[in-house]
Design an enzyme around this catalytic site. Structure first.
Site, short mmCIF file in Angstrom:
data_model
loop_
_atom_site.label_atom_id
_atom_site.label_comp_id
_atom_site.label_asym_id
_atom_site.label_seq_id
_atom_site.Cartn_x
_atom_site.Cartn_y
_atom_site.Cartn_z
N ASP A 205 1.10 -1.69 -0.02
CA ASP A 205 0.19 0.07 0.12
C ASP A 205 1.19 1.21 -0.12
OD1 ASP A 205 -2.70 1.29 1.05
OD2 ASP A 205 -1.45 1.65 2.11
N GLU B 118 2.03 0.16 -5.07
CA GLU B 118 0.97 0.57 -4.93
C GLU B 118 2.11 1.68 -5.14
OE1 GLU B 118 -3.29 2.83 -3.87
OE2 GLU B 118 -1.20 2.55 -2.45
#
Ligand code: NOJ
Ligand code: CA
Length: 524
Positions: free
Chosen positions: A208, A247
Site C-alpha cells: 500500500d 501500489e
C-alpha cells in the site's frame, strides 16, 4: 530479478469482506476464500491478492491496521489464513497479502504508546511536531488529541497516523533523519511483519502507498527507494521466491526500488484511465448521473484513441522490461468497475487487451461476470469506492449466494437488479463474459508469447484502422468501433486465427476485422 513464478501469473484480487460468507454473519471470511479456490482456478487465475485482513477498527476498510500479526476476528483466525496458504498451494495458487507500511490505525498499540507524554520505545515510531500549537510544516496533521505536546502527521485519513521512516531533508527540529535509530526501528518493524507472514506460507505482498514512506523525499523518491532496496535484500536472502507488488503507479521508480511489479492505476489523465474510464478525466469523481464527456477507447464509437494509453505505457514498458513487470488491472477496490461504463461486449474486448499485455495482470473479483458499480452510501471509509465493493454474485439463491445472513446483516447490499449477473447464470451461456475470461486466460497459459516476458510491439495504432500489436511471434488485433476495419500489413502476409471475439482474418497481407472484434493470429 523477479520471482520466476510471476512469468505466467494471473492474479485475482479478493476484497475479503465481500467474497463469500461461510458462517452466516453477513461478512465474507477466510474460509469462504478457501471454499472458492476451485472457482478461482477455473478462471485461469493462479495467484490471489487479498486486501488487508488484519485486526482493525475498519475506518478505512482494514487499511487502518491495529495488529499486523492478527487476522481480524470477522474474517477468522491466523490458523484459517495458514490453512488458506496451504490449500491454495495445493492447487497451484500463490497468495499475496496486503502490506500497509506507511501508517497504522490510530488504535494500534504503537500509536497508543507514542502519544503518551512519558518517553518510551514508540515515542518516535510516528512523526510528531514538538509542540501541540505548532503545525506540521505543510503535512496533514492532527493536534489536540494526545497526552504528549505535539501534533502528529497523517498519511491518509484522520485515523491513519504516518509511521516515521525519517526525512530525506530535515527542515524542522522535530524531523528525524532517515538513519535516526527511530526511523531504522520502523523499517525493521516492517521487515519483521513481512517475515512473520512469509514464514507462515504467504508468497509476498501488495504494498500500500509504497512511495509514501520517507518524507521530504526527492522527485525520484530515492530515500523511499533505499528502504525498499533494503527490504528486497532481506527477501532475496531469506525468502527468494517472495513477490512484491507496488501500489506506486510509476514502474520506472518502483521496479528500480526492488519491486517485481507495479500497477498502472486509474489516475485522472493517466493513460490507463483513457481505456475504460475516460469520464474520470472530465469529472472529479465518479458520479452516476454525470453526462461528462467520455472518449474511452473500449467504448464503442466513443472516439477513443489507443495512443493516449500507449504514449505513457510504451515509455514505461521500454524503460522497465528488463527490470520487472507492469501490472494492468481490470479494476480494484478503489476504482469504478468497468461495467459502470462498458457493456458486455466492450468488457470482453477490454479484458482481451489487458490479458494479452506483457507483465502480470490482475482481475478484480466480480469483474469476470461484469458486476455493476452500485450507487451506495459510504461504508468503512469507502465513499465513491463503496459501489465497487459489493458482495460477489454467485447464483440466484438468497443474497445471490454470498451469505445466508438476513439481507439487513450483509456487509453491503447485493445488486438488487433482476438481471444482476451471477456466476451460475454465466456458466450456462457459452459466450458469457465469464467464459470469455476463461478462454482468454487459458490461451495465455497455453502460449508463452502471451505471458509476462514476450515482447510487446505496437504494429498499427492509426485511427480508423484496427489496433494491431505483436506479442512474441503472435499478432493481436482489436477493433473497438461499430464498423469493420482493415489494414494492409507488410508481414506476416498470412496467418491463422487461433482466438477470436467477433471475427477477423488475415490473408495476402490484408487484415480485416469485423465491428467490435479481437483476434489472435499465428503466422503461417
Ligand atoms: C490505497 C488503498 O488501496 C486504499 O484503499 C486505502 O484507502 C489507501 N491506500 C490508504 O491506505
Ligand atoms: Ca462470515
Amino acid at each position: 530479478m523477479a520471482a520466476k513464478w510471476l512469468k505466467d501469473a494471473v492474479f485475482y484480487e479478493i476484497y475479503p469482506q465481500s467474497f463469500y460468507d461461510t458462517n452466516g454473519d453477513g461478512i465474507g471470511d477466510i474460509n469462504g476464500i478457501i471454499e472458492k479456490l476451485d472457482y478461482v482456478k477455473s478462471l485461469g487465475c493462479n495467484a490471489l491478492w487479498i486486501n488487508p485482513c488484519y485486526d482493525s477498527p475498519f475506518k478505512d476498510a482494514g487499511y487502518d491496521v491495529r495488529d499486523y500479526k492478527k487476522v481480524a476476528p470477522r474474517y477468522g483466525t491466523n490458523e484459517d489464513l495458514c490453512r488458506l496458504f496451504e490449500a491454495a498451494h495445493q492447487k497451484g495458487i500463490k497468495v499475496l497479502l496486503d502490506l500497509v507500511p506507511g501508517h497504522t490505525s490510530e488504535e494500534h498499540p504503537w500509536f497508543l504508546a507514542s502519544q503518551k507524554s512519558e518517553k518510551n520505545e514508540y515515542t518516535d515510531r510516528y512523526i510528531w511536531t514538538d509542540f501541540s500549537f505548532k503545525g506540521a510544516a505543510g503535512f496533514p496533521y492532527v493536534g489536540g488529541e494526545s497526552e504528549r505536546s505535539g501534533c502528529y502527521v497523517l498519511n491518509f485519513f484522520k485515523c491513519q497516523p504516518a509511521l516515521n521512516y525519517g526525512f530525506r531533508e530535515v527542515r524542522e527540529p522535530w524531523q528525524k533523519g532517515m538513519d535516526d535509530p527511530a526511523a531504522v526501528a520502523t523499517r525493521e518493524a516492517m521487515k519483521d511483519v513481512m517475515r512473520f507472514w512469509l514464514s507462515k506460507g504467504c508468497d509476498g505482498f501488495r504494498v500500500d502507498m509504497a512511495s509514501s514512506l520517507v518524507k521530504n523525499d526527492d522527485e525520484k523518491k530515492s530515500a523511499t527507494s533505499a528502504i525498499w532496496k533494503d527490504a528486497r535484500r532481506m527477501l532475496n536472502l531469506e525468502f527468494p521466491d517472495a513477490a512484491l507488488v507496488a501500489e506506486w503507479s510509476d514502474p520506472p521508480l518502483a521496479l528500480r526500488a526492488g519491486y517485481d511489479c507495479d500497477f498502472i492505476l486509474n489516475h485522472a489523465h493517466g493513460g490507463y484511465s483513457t481505456l475504460m474510464r475516460d469520464y474520470y478525466n472530465h469529472v472529479a469523481h465518479c458520479n452516476p448521473d454525470s453526462t461528462a464527456e467520455d472518449h474511452s477507447y473500449f467504448k464503442k464509437d466513443a472516439g477513443g484513441n489507443i495512443n493516449l494509453f500507449l504514449d505513457q505505457y510504451m515509455n514505461w514498458y521500454e524503460d522497465t522490461k528488463d527490470l520487472g513487470y507492469i501490472s494492468p488491472i481490470t479494476c480494484n477496490h478503489d476504482t469504478v468497475r468497468p461495467a459502470f461504463n462498458l457493456d458486455e461486449r466492450e468488457c470482453k474486448l477490454a479484458y482481451a487487451f489487458i490479458f494479452t499485455l506483457p507483465g502480470v495482470p490482475f482481475l478484480y473479483y466480480g469483474d469476470e461476470i461484469g458486476m455493476r458499480y452500485l450507487d451506495l452510501p459510504t461504508k468503512e471509509g469507502g465513499y465513491f469506492r463503496t459501489g465497487s465493493r459489493t458482495p460477489m454474485q454467485w447464483d440466484d439463491t438468497e443474497n445471490l449466494g454470498f451469505s445466508k445472513a438476513g439481507a439487513e446483516k450483509l456487509y453491503l447490499p447485493v445488486d438488487p437488479a433482476k438481471d444482476a449477473p451471477t456466476v451460475a447464470s454465466q456458466e450456462k451461456r457459452e459466450d458469457s463474459l465469464l467464459n470469455t475470461v476463461r478462454s482468454i486466460l487459458s490461451l495465455r497459459h497455453a502460449e508463452e508469447d502471451l505471458q509476462a516476458d514476450a515482447a510487446f510491439v505496437p504494429v498499427c495504432t492509426e485511427p480508423e484502422k484496427p489496433f494491431v500489436y505483436q506479442r512474441g511471434k503472435l499478432l493481436c488485433a482489436l477493433n473497438t468501433t461499430g464498423s469493420a476495419l482493415e489494414v494492409t500489413l507488410q508481414e506476416p502476409q498470412n496467418g491463422s486465427v487461433i482466438y477470436k471475439i467477433g471475427d477477423g482474418k488475415l490473408s495476402n497481407g490484408m487484415l480485416k476485422l469485423e465491428a467490435q472484434s479481437f483476434v489472435v493470429i499465428r503466422r503461417d
